[in-house]
Design an enzyme around this catalytic site. Structure first.
Site, PDB file in Angstrom:
ATOM      1  N   GLU A 133      -4.885 -47.873 -27.790  1.00  0.00           N
ATOM      2  CA  GLU A 133      -3.779 -47.884 -28.768  1.00  0.00           C
ATOM      3  C   GLU A 133      -3.204 -49.269 -29.037  1.00  0.00           C
ATOM      4  OE1 GLU A 133      -0.930 -45.008 -27.348  1.00  0.00           O
ATOM      5  OE2 GLU A 133      -2.302 -43.331 -27.601  1.00  0.00           O
ATOM      6  N   ASN A 174     -10.071 -47.284 -27.554  1.00  0.00           N
ATOM      7  CA  ASN A 174      -9.625 -45.904 -27.798  1.00  0.00           C
ATOM      8  C   ASN A 174      -8.307 -45.889 -28.572  1.00  0.00           C
ATOM      9  OD1 ASN A 174     -10.045 -43.031 -27.115  1.00  0.00           O
ATOM     10  ND2 ASN A 174      -8.190 -43.219 -25.859  1.00  0.00           N
ATOM     11  N   HIS A 210      -5.686 -36.078 -31.530  1.00  0.00           N
ATOM     12  CA  HIS A 210      -4.592 -35.120 -31.317  1.00  0.00           C
ATOM     13  C   HIS A 210      -4.216 -34.612 -32.713  1.00  0.00           C
ATOM     14  CE1 HIS A 210      -4.287 -36.196 -27.139  1.00  0.00           C
ATOM     15  NE2 HIS A 210      -4.270 -37.475 -27.474  1.00  0.00           N
ATOM     16  N   GLU A 242      -9.810 -37.139 -26.767  1.00  0.00           N
ATOM     17  CA  GLU A 242      -8.580 -36.447 -26.339  1.00  0.00           C
ATOM     18  C   GLU A 242      -8.245 -35.272 -27.250  1.00  0.00           C
ATOM     19  OE1 GLU A 242      -5.312 -39.161 -25.693  1.00  0.00           O
ATOM     20  OE2 GLU A 242      -6.604 -40.727 -24.870  1.00  0.00           O
ATOM     21  N   ASP A 244      -7.052 -32.141 -29.039  1.00  0.00           N
ATOM     22  CA  ASP A 244      -6.294 -30.884 -28.976  1.00  0.00           C
ATOM     23  C   ASP A 244      -5.820 -30.576 -30.391  1.00  0.00           C
ATOM     24  OD1 ASP A 244      -4.196 -32.814 -28.992  1.00  0.00           O
ATOM     25  OD2 ASP A 244      -3.704 -32.463 -26.893  1.00  0.00           O
TER      26      ASP A 244
HETATM   27  C1  XIL Z   1      -0.395 -38.314 -21.980  1.00  0.00           C
HETATM   28  C2  XIL Z   1      -0.469 -37.309 -20.845  1.00  0.00           C
HETATM   29  O1  XIL Z   1      -1.179 -36.190 -21.290  1.00  0.00           O
HETATM   30  C3  XIL Z   1       0.908 -36.918 -20.387  1.00  0.00           C
HETATM   31  O2  XIL Z   1       0.827 -36.107 -19.226  1.00  0.00           O
HETATM   32  C4  XIL Z   1       1.736 -38.167 -20.099  1.00  0.00           C
HETATM   33  O3  XIL Z   1       3.061 -37.781 -19.798  1.00  0.00           O
HETATM   34  C5  XIL Z   1       1.738 -39.103 -21.279  1.00  0.00           C
HETATM   35  O4  XIL Z   1       0.409 -39.418 -21.634  1.00  0.00           O
HETATM   36  N1  XIL Z   1      -2.792 -40.786 -25.757  1.00  0.00           N
HETATM   37  C6  XIL Z   1      -3.376 -41.160 -24.568  1.00  0.00           C
HETATM   38  C7  XIL Z   1      -3.096 -40.372 -23.343  1.00  0.00           C
HETATM   39  O5  XIL Z   1      -4.205 -42.063 -24.558  1.00  0.00           O
HETATM   40  O6  XIL Z   1      -3.120 -41.161 -22.188  1.00  0.00           O
HETATM   41  C8  XIL Z   1      -1.808 -39.633 -23.425  1.00  0.00           C
HETATM   42  O7  XIL Z   1      -1.694 -38.780 -22.281  1.00  0.00           O
HETATM   43  C9  XIL Z   1      -1.730 -38.844 -24.716  1.00  0.00           C
HETATM   44  C10 XIL Z   1      -1.807 -39.743 -25.912  1.00  0.00           C
END
Ligand code: XIL
Length: 333
Positions: A133, A174, A210, A242, A244
């Site tokens: 990020e 990422n 996400h 990641e 969802d």
């Molecule tokens: C999130 C976790 O899922 C949570 O448990 C934590 O509190 C915060 O981070 N992008 C990412 C991940 O790269 O590391 C993040 O994970 C979600 C967004």
């Protein structure tokens, strides 16, 4: 009840990684969590325990216990580990963010961090999210403690140091909202193209994804194909890192929302299978019982493929059908 074949068996056959982010608490506390994870996935990503805050409570103290436990679980169950993440602006230890370190000190801290962590898991973590990020939605570099103290070259240095510590590990950049062809994805494309041109060891781009059901919930398969193809032309892999799929904003009946969610999961898996460069498909969790989304959005949600009782949802069956080759549609342009 669960019926064969598992996602993992099908994914093995297709030569693709299928993974999930894993939380330490439920892994050791809930037999059903561990059982489902090992049964359905051939890859795992530690959800939190490899981040700098949890991993490094003081500059001279690393706490590897939980990270080690996740790596051990993966090894015991023949799963590959995606390491997450070496350089990020969140979940950083206070000693770092409040330390007022000079550029030279920050360079030393970053180097020792990467060498220690990647070195410890050399040969055990197959891919690392080296930088997470670092780019804003408008394409500029995010204002982080790393950018402010070191300058933009922190990115290239992180990749070089990670490669030194484990020359066999695959190294990823990422990010989120970067799967399509917008300003952010374009900037990331230029960033990784320039890194490649300079000979910096980088092997892929992670798309967090996400996303949500409904219009504008993600970039869409056509833009994804365009973006993937330009990244692949640089010799890079793309991994969905990641995934969802939120359903909270829809007004439709829940059964309908879960069908839309399933369609999305299936489409994305078919997308990945249709493109050689797409080498892994990782969910950010697997059961709606343990998902970061409600904590993040402050609304209840059901973004994953197993329900809170570990029963497969429509999205699970959609992934299975896609992996089994039930549909042959591809969206390649
Ligand atoms: C999130 C976790 O899922 C949570 O448990 C934590 O509190 C915060 O981070 N992008 C990412 C991940 O790269 O590391 C993040 O994970 C979600 C967004």
């Amino acid at each position: 009840m669960h019926e064969e074949p598992t996602l993992r068996a099908l994914a093995d056959r297709r030569g693709i990684g299928i993974g999930a982010a894993v939380a330490y608490g439920p892994l050791v506390g809930e037999p059903e969590y561990a059982r489902t994870l090992a049964r359905e996935f051939n890859m795992l990503t530690p959800e939190n325990v490899m981040k700098m805050g949890p991993l490094r409570p003081a500059r001279d103290r690393f706490d590897f216990d939980q990270a080690d436990a996740l790596v051990r679980f993966a090894q015991e169950h023949g799963m590959r580990v995606r390491g997450h993440t070496l350089v990020w602006h969140n979940q950083q230890p206070a000693w770092l963010t409040q330390g007022n370190f000079s550029r030279d000190e920050m360079l030393a801290i970053l180097k020792e961090h990467i060498q220690t962590v990647v070195g410890r898991y050399r040969g055990q973590v197959y891919a690392w999210d080296v930088v997470n990020e670092a780019v804003n939605d408008d394409g500029t570099l995010r204002d982080t403690v790393w950018l402010r103290t070191i300058g933009p070259e922190y990115i290239e240095l992180a990749f070089r140091w990670a490669h030194e510590a484990d020359p066999a590990a695959l190294l990823f950049y990422n990010d989120y909202n970067n799967e399509g062809m917008g300003a952010k994805a374009n900037a990331i494309y230029r960033l990784v193209r320039d890194l490649k041109a300079k000979g910096v060891p980088i092997h892929g781009v992670g798309w967090q994804m996400h996303i949500r059901i409904g219009p504008g919930g993600y970039a869409g398969l056509e833009a994804m194909a365009q973006n993937l193809e330009r990244l692949a032309a640089l010799g890079l892999q793309v991994q969905i890192t990641e995934l969802d799929v939120q359903v909270q904003k829809s007004q439709a009946p829940m059964a309908e929302r879960l069908e839309q969610q399933a369609t999305l999961y299936g489409d994305l898996m078919r997308f990945c299978l249709a493109h050689q460069a797409c080498t892994a498909f990782v969910l950010w969790g697997f059961t709606d019982k343990h998902t970061w989304i409600p904590g993040f959005t402050k609304h209840e949600d059901w973004p994953l493929i197993f329900d809170r009782e570990y029963r497969p949802k429509p999205a699970y069956y959609a992934l299975r059908e896609a992996l089994a080759g039930g549909h042959t549609t591809t969206h390649r342009r």
